[in-house]
Design a protein around this motif. Structure first.
Motif, short mmCIF file in Angstrom:
data_model
loop_
_atom_site.label_atom_id
_atom_site.label_comp_id
_atom_site.label_asym_id
_atom_site.label_seq_id
_atom_site.Cartn_x
_atom_site.Cartn_y
_atom_site.Cartn_z
N ILE A 33 1.83 9.44 -5.91
CA ILE A 33 2.09 10.75 -5.48
C ILE A 33 3.19 11.27 -6.75
O ILE A 33 3.00 12.37 -7.24
CB ILE A 33 2.69 10.77 -4.41
CG1 ILE A 33 1.38 10.77 -3.36
CG2 ILE A 33 3.48 12.13 -4.01
CD1 ILE A 33 2.00 10.78 -1.80
N VAL A 86 0.81 -1.17 -0.14
CA VAL A 86 -0.06 0.24 0.12
C VAL A 86 0.78 1.18 -0.01
O VAL A 86 0.52 2.32 -0.69
CB VAL A 86 -0.89 -0.02 1.31
CG1 VAL A 86 -1.67 1.40 1.39
CG2 VAL A 86 -2.08 -1.03 1.22
N ALA A 87 1.82 1.23 0.83
CA ALA A 87 2.90 2.52 0.88
C ALA A 87 3.48 2.54 -0.37
O ALA A 87 3.57 3.64 -1.05
CB ALA A 87 4.01 2.19 2.04
N ILE A 94 1.05 4.24 -3.11
CA ILE A 94 0.59 5.41 -2.62
C ILE A 94 1.74 6.37 -3.17
O ILE A 94 1.80 7.55 -3.61
CB ILE A 94 0.49 5.82 -1.18
CG1 ILE A 94 -0.72 5.04 -0.78
CG2 ILE A 94 0.48 7.30 -0.66
CD1 ILE A 94 -1.05 5.14 0.71
#
Length: 321
Positions: free
Chosen positions: A309, A301-302, A305
């Motif tokens: 970004i 998930v990190a 993300i």
């Protein structure tokens, strides 16, 4: 007083149009079409995810009810050298499944589109594209079994071929040696993964105006200059998508590693998904296996993300220029 105002036939009032556009207005029934997907998402993804997170805080062997133990599993995880070794092997999988296939696939897709497609026609380019994509069609386990036959130490095709050409001294137990097991799996994963970026990039190149290449060629730009200035610039969104999806696949890779080596020899090819599986079903440490799986989910998930970004910033910077 009776309202005798006349509305033009076939026209709707602003209020009626508003009811059609506002969710929960006159078209509430359409929300029911979302219900099956939401139910499947809840049952298949959300409920198991919440249950897995809960198990990561428990001691559970799959028989007696889970016993809550707080952060014990997480403390053990951060001190577990085997986990960090498996995570380091995931970095090697990222190199094999993301870095090499993306770079090589980008170059091959540009060559198929800009060189081979022009000189030999689109049919040859399409045939080569399908050939590169063939390993993606094969079931992962079947492909891994075939590769395992090729890399057998005694009668494998690779060692037999080396011996037949006088290079028998190079014959090796490719998957059974800690020195070569991880590298062998990385080569296999490059072969499996290469077709995916080629197909995506060639599809993206269809929206590139051929006149851009012709104009650049008339200006004296060589192939590499056209590749850098036109190809990479225009299909940057697809590069982000391929990189993100391949990174996620590399972090959670399971089938080829488990089929070929079971994470061995020792921990030479151990990756987090295989380690979690072994703790779940072999060691019956369900709570600790859930902790490994949860940590892997957090990392994925990190990474997703961060990629999104970076993509948004790149698109914003491009729009400003």
């Amino acid at each position: 007083m009776v309202d005798v105002s006349v509305r033009a036939p076939g026209r709707r009032t602003q209020k009626a149009r508003g009811e059609a556009l506002v969710p929960g207005g006159g078209h509430r029934r359409f929300w029911w079409y979302l219900l099956p997907g939401f139910v499947l998402l809840t049952v298949i993804v959300l409920v198991p995810l919440v249950w897995n997170i809960y198990l990561s805080f428990t001691s559970y062997r799959g028989i007696r009810p889970p016993k809550f133990i707080g952060l014990t599993n997480w403390t053990r995880l951060f001190a577990d050298e085997k986990f960090w070794t498996s995570f380091g092997n995931s970095i090697a999988m990222i190199v094999a499944m993301v870095v090499i296939p993306t770079l090589v696939g980008l170059v091959l897709a540009a060559m198929l589109f800009d060189l081979i497609g022009k000189k030999f026609g689109g049919r040859l380019a399409s045939f080569l594209r399908a050939t590169y994509y063939l390993p993606q069609i094969l079931p992962v386990v079947i492909a891994a079994i075939v590769i395992g036959w090729i890399l057998r130490p005694d009668n494998g095709a690779l060692n037999t071929m080396l011996q037949s050409v006088g290079l028998g001294q190079l014959a090796h137990n490719w998957l059974g040696s800690p020195d070569t097991a991880l590298a062998s799996i990385m080569v296999v994963m490059v072969w499996v993964q290469l077709g995916y970026p080629i197909v995506i990039f060639m599809a993206a190149l269809q929206r590139v105006d051929p006149e851009l290449y012709e104009a650049a060629e008339l200006d004296g730009a060589n192939w590499f200059q056209r590749f850098r200035s036109i190809t990479v610039s225009i299909i940057r969104p697809e590069i982000f998508v391929v990189t993100l999806t391949c990174t996620i696949a590399a972090l959670k890779v399971f089938g080829p590693v488990y089929t070929l080596t079971r994470g061995g020899p020792g921990t030479a090819t151990m990756v987090p998904s295989v380690y979690s599986y072994s703790e779940f079903f072999q060691s019956q440490q369900v709570g600790y296996g859930a902790t490994i799986a949860t940590a892997l989910t957090v990392v994925i998930v990190a990474v997703a993300i961060l990629f999104m970004i970076a993509q948004n910033r790149a698109e914003r910077r491009e729009n400003e220029n």
